[in-house]
Enzyme design. Structure first.
Site, PDB file in Angstrom:
ATOM      1  N   ASP A 135       0.838  -1.195   0.000  1.00  0.00           N
ATOM      2  CA  ASP A 135       0.000   0.000   0.000  1.00  0.00           C
ATOM      3  C   ASP A 135       0.879   1.254   0.000  1.00  0.00           C
ATOM      4  OD1 ASP A 135      -2.698   0.904  -0.111  1.00  0.00           O
ATOM      5  OD2 ASP A 135      -2.464   1.696   1.911  1.00  0.00           O
ATOM      6  N   CYS A 158     -16.841 -11.098 -14.142  1.00  0.00           N
ATOM      7  CA  CYS A 158     -18.051 -10.300 -13.872  1.00  0.00           C
ATOM      8  C   CYS A 158     -19.163 -10.627 -14.870  1.00  0.00           C
ATOM      9  CB  CYS A 158     -17.754  -8.805 -13.980  1.00  0.00           C
ATOM     10  SG  CYS A 158     -16.694  -8.166 -12.682  1.00  0.00           S
ATOM     11  N   CYS A 184     -22.574  -3.816  -8.608  1.00  0.00           N
ATOM     12  CA  CYS A 184     -21.811  -2.779  -7.879  1.00  0.00           C
ATOM     13  C   CYS A 184     -22.113  -1.398  -8.455  1.00  0.00           C
ATOM     14  CB  CYS A 184     -20.318  -3.084  -7.923  1.00  0.00           C
ATOM     15  SG  CYS A 184     -19.688  -3.387  -9.578  1.00  0.00           S
ATOM     16  N   CYS A 201     -24.088   1.245  -5.890  1.00  0.00           N
ATOM     17  CA  CYS A 201     -23.222   2.221  -5.207  1.00  0.00           C
ATOM     18  C   CYS A 201     -24.110   3.378  -4.728  1.00  0.00           C
ATOM     19  CB  CYS A 201     -22.152   2.741  -6.163  1.00  0.00           C
ATOM     20  SG  CYS A 201     -21.333   4.221  -5.522  1.00  0.00           S
ATOM     21  N   CYS A 207     -15.902   2.450   2.867  1.00  0.00           N
ATOM     22  CA  CYS A 207     -17.215   2.045   2.360  1.00  0.00           C
ATOM     23  C   CYS A 207     -17.053   0.679   1.703  1.00  0.00           C
ATOM     24  CB  CYS A 207     -17.722   3.064   1.342  1.00  0.00           C
ATOM     25  SG  CYS A 207     -19.217   2.531   0.485  1.00  0.00           S
TER      26      CYS A 207
END
Ligand code: B12
Ligand code: SF4
Ligand code: SF4
Length: 373
Positions: free
Chosen positions: A129, A184, A190, A194, A236
């Site tokens: 990260d 997918c 998604c 959202c 989120c």
């Protein structure tokens, strides 16, 4: 080129040290990702974020991280846990990836691999990260998973509840033969679910609309996204929660974390505590999170938005907290307290700031009805 068995041994070392998946990619520039970063930055989709956007040429070229780099060993660590029930009282939620220090555990696994490589004379640099490398693209190239339409990388049969990191090395390792194929298909859940319509095209998030970024950004929380924030204090998860491959994995019973049964204090945060404790305590408790400029008032700002959304269930406490913030020395917090007071029907409290001359507070007082998302 070192043999496949050499990589297999390194993968075993990683797995024995907390990694769930490990793959290898060639350490060559991620040209398409550099273009994506530059284009999205030019379109404003980065919403002012720095991170990997600060220097796209650097964050997409592993050879900038280590001279003579030949390979990337890319790892994933799962963080899927069962969501404990919310405790009673005023509580805000955090996203699953921060329930534990998964980055530290991921780093441990990569460090263990690095130790083996260094003992054999190879150079290494571990990046977890880190702004120096775009992790998802490294993982995609290493054959760990595919890009979901929500932009998260999904591991086949295991979903997207993973953090990702890499080790750059000058060891010449055999790389993944093929990227993982798209899983997918025709799903668009998604995108459809959202809460802020932040996924503006398959695989493209507009950070200016994404709650995960807005809680980390500076300034006033944009009015049109305050209600959609609901009870989130940080992060989120919606675009992952609704994702069918993730649901399938959850139903399978697979879990990665070590949250004790019923343990909720790493998941749910007491709003009264967040809104009443001092700076040092806030930074001590939430210091692992990305808090803009390390200024705990941004956490308090988020907490005031959450209070506006859930405070009506605990009217007396909510009233006291709102009043306290209408008297805050920080105009940004007074401005948010005006919103909270109005959302909770505490218009009488707003009189406390009716003569306030600060621009942020005046703007909030003069705000016409906000536009819904
Ligand atoms: C900036 C950033 C954010 C930003 C922007 C995210 C975004 N999607 O743009 C914000 C703050 C919003 C964010 C949120 C989150 N993040 Co974040 N974030 C990063 C960070 C620091 C850099 C990401 C980056 O540079 N992206 C560059 C852009 C160009 O890549 P991209 O958006 O993924 O776009 C790719 C796709 O568009 C794909 N693509 C191109 N064409 C097409 C076409 C189709 C059809 C598809 C499907 C894809 C596709 O190629 C692009 C790359 O070239 C990384 C850490 C790191 N050092 O890499 C973590 C990272 C991506 N984040 C991570 C996590 C966990 C999250 C959250 C889940 C946290 C949370 N619960 O709140 C959310 C998820 C939100 C979301 N839907 O993405 C993980 C992702 C793990 C995974 N399995 O994918 C990372 C890798 C951190 C880590 N080291 O583990 N994040
Ligand atoms: S993290 Fe939340 S706001 Fe951001 S794209 Fe996913 S669902 Fe939308
Ligand atoms: S919700 Fe559907 S479209 Fe979105 S990432 Fe998951 S499988 Fe892909």
């Amino acid at each position: 080129m070192l043999p496949d068995s050499y990589v297999e041994d390194l993968v075993e070392v990683g797995k024995a040290n907390g990694l769930d998946a490990v793959g290898v990619a060639r350490a060559e520039p991620f040209v398409s990702t550099q273009n994506d970063l530059e284009e999205r930055k030019a379109q404003g989709l980065h919403g002012g974020m720095q991170f990997t956007y600060r220097n796209p040429a650097r964050s997409t070229d592993p050879t900038r991280a280590l001279v003579g780099a030949k390979s990337l060993i890319v790892a994933a660590r799962g963080y899927l846990e069962t969501v404990p029930d919310s405790p009673t009282g005023l509580h805000a939620r955090s996203a699953r990836y921060v329930w534990d220090d998964h980055y530290a555990k991921l780093r441990n696994g990569l460090d263990a691999i690095a130790e083996v490589l260094r003992a054999q004379g190879w150079s290494t640099r571990v990046l977890v990260d880190d702004n120096a490398l775009v992790d998802r693209e490294a993982a995609y190239r290493a054959g760990l998973g595919w890009y979901g339409k929500n932009t998260n990388l999904l591991l086949p049969g295991q979903g997207s509840w993973f953090v990702l990191g890499s080790l750059v090395t000058d060891a010449p390792l055999p790389a993944a033969a093929e990227p993982v194929a798209d899983g997918c298909a025709s799903c668009t859940r998604c995108i459809d679910e959202c809460p802020t319509n932040a996924i503006v095209a398959p695989g493209v998030v507009d950070a200016r609309r994404c709650l995960a970024w807005l809680v980390q950004d500076t300034g006033i929380f944009p009015v049109e996204f305050r209600r959609p924030l609901a009870d989130r204090l940080y992060g989120c998860d919606d675009c992952q929660e609704v994702c069918p491959p993730n649901r399938l994995v959850e139903r399978s019973g697979l879990r990665h974390g070590d949250l004790a049964e019923g343990e909720s204090s790493r998941v749910w945060f007491d709003l009264v505590q967040v809104l009443t404790c001092d700076d040092a305590t806030l930074l001590d408790t939430y210091g692992r999170w990305y808090i803009p400029r390390r200024d705990p008032d941004y956490l308090r700002r988020n907490a005031l938005v959450v209070l506006a959304n859930i405070g009506s269930r605990h009217a007396d406490q909510a009233r006291d907290l709102t009043e306290m913030y209408l008297r805050s020395a920080n105009p940004m917090l007074r401005a948010h307290a005006v919103w909270t007071a109005r959302e909770l029907g505490l218009d009488d409290l707003v009189d406390l700031v009716s003569d306030d001359t600060d621009e942020l507070v005046r703007e909030e007082l003069d705000r016409p009805d906000f536009v819904a998302v």
